[in-house]
Design a protein around this motif. Structure first.
Motif, PDB file in Angstrom:
ATOM      1  N   TYR A   1     -18.453 -46.218  52.289  1.00 24.21           N
ATOM      2  CA  TYR A   1     -16.740 -46.082  52.177  1.00 24.21           C
ATOM      3  C   TYR A   1     -16.240 -46.547  52.882  1.00 24.21           C
ATOM      4  CZ  TYR A   1     -15.769 -41.900  49.205  1.00 24.21           C
ATOM      5  OH  TYR A   1     -16.231 -41.038  48.319  1.00 24.21           O
ATOM      6  N   SER A   2     -14.926 -47.376  53.026  1.00 22.10           N
ATOM      7  CA  SER A   2     -14.718 -49.116  54.208  1.00 22.10           C
ATOM      8  C   SER A   2     -14.408 -47.625  55.156  1.00 22.10           C
ATOM      9  CB  SER A   2     -12.889 -49.570  53.242  1.00 22.10           C
ATOM     10  OG  SER A   2     -12.072 -48.430  53.757  1.00 22.10           O
ATOM     11  N   PHE A   3     -14.770 -48.555  56.479  1.00 19.72           N
ATOM     12  CA  PHE A   3     -13.455 -47.840  57.622  1.00 19.72           C
ATOM     13  C   PHE A   3     -12.180 -47.605  57.931  1.00 19.72           C
ATOM     14  CE2 PHE A   3     -11.201 -48.885  61.484  1.00 19.72           C
ATOM     15  CZ  PHE A   3     -11.471 -48.323  62.585  1.00 19.72           C
ATOM     16  N   ASN A   4     -11.448 -48.422  56.607  1.00 18.68           N
ATOM     17  CA  ASN A   4      -9.824 -47.477  57.130  1.00 18.68           C
ATOM     18  C   ASN A   4      -9.648 -45.687  55.794  1.00 18.68           C
ATOM     19  OD1 ASN A   4      -8.871 -49.190  58.471  1.00 18.68           O
ATOM     20  ND2 ASN A   4      -8.432 -50.468  56.162  1.00 18.68           N
ATOM     21  N   ASN A   5     -11.469 -46.153  55.035  1.00 18.71           N
ATOM     22  CA  ASN A   5     -10.973 -44.347  54.559  1.00 18.71           C
ATOM     23  C   ASN A   5     -12.154 -44.075  55.686  1.00 18.71           C
ATOM     24  OD1 ASN A   5      -9.866 -45.491  51.924  1.00 18.71           O
ATOM     25  ND2 ASN A   5     -11.628 -46.245  51.008  1.00 18.71           N
ATOM     26  N   THR A   6     -12.662 -44.489  55.705  1.00 22.04           N
ATOM     27  CA  THR A   6     -13.430 -43.330  56.614  1.00 22.04           C
ATOM     28  C   THR A   6     -12.772 -42.837  58.079  1.00 22.04           C
ATOM     29  OG1 THR A   6     -15.450 -44.279  56.415  1.00 22.04           O
ATOM     30  CG2 THR A   6     -15.635 -42.940  57.964  1.00 22.04           C
ATOM     31  N   LEU A   7     -11.943 -43.517  58.601  1.00 23.71           N
ATOM     32  CA  LEU A   7     -11.349 -43.233  59.109  1.00 23.71           C
ATOM     33  C   LEU A   7     -10.514 -42.111  58.957  1.00 23.71           C
ATOM     34  CD1 LEU A   7     -10.912 -43.706  62.229  1.00 23.71           C
ATOM     35  CD2 LEU A   7      -8.805 -45.550  61.588  1.00 23.71           C
TER      36      LEU A   7
ATOM     37  N   ASN B   1     -19.500 -38.562  62.903  1.00 22.29           N
ATOM     38  CA  ASN B   1     -20.433 -36.987  61.482  1.00 22.29           C
ATOM     39  C   ASN B   1     -20.084 -37.589  60.520  1.00 22.29           C
ATOM     40  OD1 ASN B   1     -21.613 -36.010  63.600  1.00 22.29           O
ATOM     41  ND2 ASN B   1     -20.064 -35.541  63.948  1.00 22.29           N
ATOM     42  N   THR B   2     -18.101 -37.813  59.588  1.00 17.77           N
ATOM     43  CA  THR B   2     -18.011 -38.537  58.674  1.00 17.77           C
ATOM     44  C   THR B   2     -18.609 -39.954  58.622  1.00 17.77           C
ATOM     45  OG1 THR B   2     -15.757 -37.381  59.393  1.00 17.77           O
ATOM     46  CG2 THR B   2     -15.110 -38.852  57.627  1.00 17.77           C
ATOM     47  N   MET B   3     -18.632 -40.497  59.056  1.00 14.73           N
ATOM     48  CA  MET B   3     -19.360 -41.664  58.565  1.00 14.73           C
ATOM     49  C   MET B   3     -20.165 -41.653  58.031  1.00 14.73           C
ATOM     50  SD  MET B   3     -18.960 -45.060  61.388  1.00 14.73           S
ATOM     51  CE  MET B   3     -21.080 -46.186  60.685  1.00 14.73           C
ATOM     52  N   SER B   4     -21.193 -40.542  58.220  1.00 13.19           N
ATOM     53  CA  SER B   4     -22.487 -40.398  58.040  1.00 13.19           C
ATOM     54  C   SER B   4     -22.851 -40.044  56.643  1.00 13.19           C
ATOM     55  CB  SER B   4     -23.792 -39.437  59.263  1.00 13.19           C
ATOM     56  OG  SER B   4     -22.465 -37.862  58.383  1.00 13.19           O
ATOM     57  N   LYS B   5     -21.803 -39.249  56.340  1.00 13.50           N
ATOM     58  CA  LYS B   5     -21.773 -38.471  55.451  1.00 13.50           C
ATOM     59  C   LYS B   5     -21.445 -39.120  53.674  1.00 13.50           C
ATOM     60  CE  LYS B   5     -19.529 -35.187  57.480  1.00 13.50           C
ATOM     61  NZ  LYS B   5     -18.746 -33.882  57.418  1.00 13.50           N
TER      62      LYS B   5
END
Length: 73
Positions: free
Chosen positions: A42-48, A34-38
């Motif tokens: 952003y990079s993987f690390n930032n999304t995480l 869900n966060t990744m879709s928004k």
């Protein structure tokens, strides 16, 4: 000794496989998606990091912008 190493490798592989299955079926993974879709730019690390800190976030302020606002206070 070779049998012992093979047994250990098999156990490690099974635990890793189980862990991966748990990740992909957990609620946390759904939150991450869900966060990744928004925040797809952003990079993987930032999304995480966003997911871990505030999964319901809809906007994120960059570090430079945030520092400017803090020093203006």
């Amino acid at each position: 000794m070779a049998n012992n190493i093979k047994k250990q490798l098999k156990e490690i592989s099974e635990r890793l496989e189980q862990g991966v299955k748990e990740i992909f079926t957990s609620e946390r993974y759904t939150e991450y998606l869900n966060t990744m879709s928004k925040f797809h730019n952003y990079s993987f690390n930032n999304t995480l990091l966003i997911t871990m800190q505030k999964p319901e976030a809809t906007l994120v302020q960059g570090i430079r912008h945030g520092r400017r606002n803090l020093t203006a206070m």
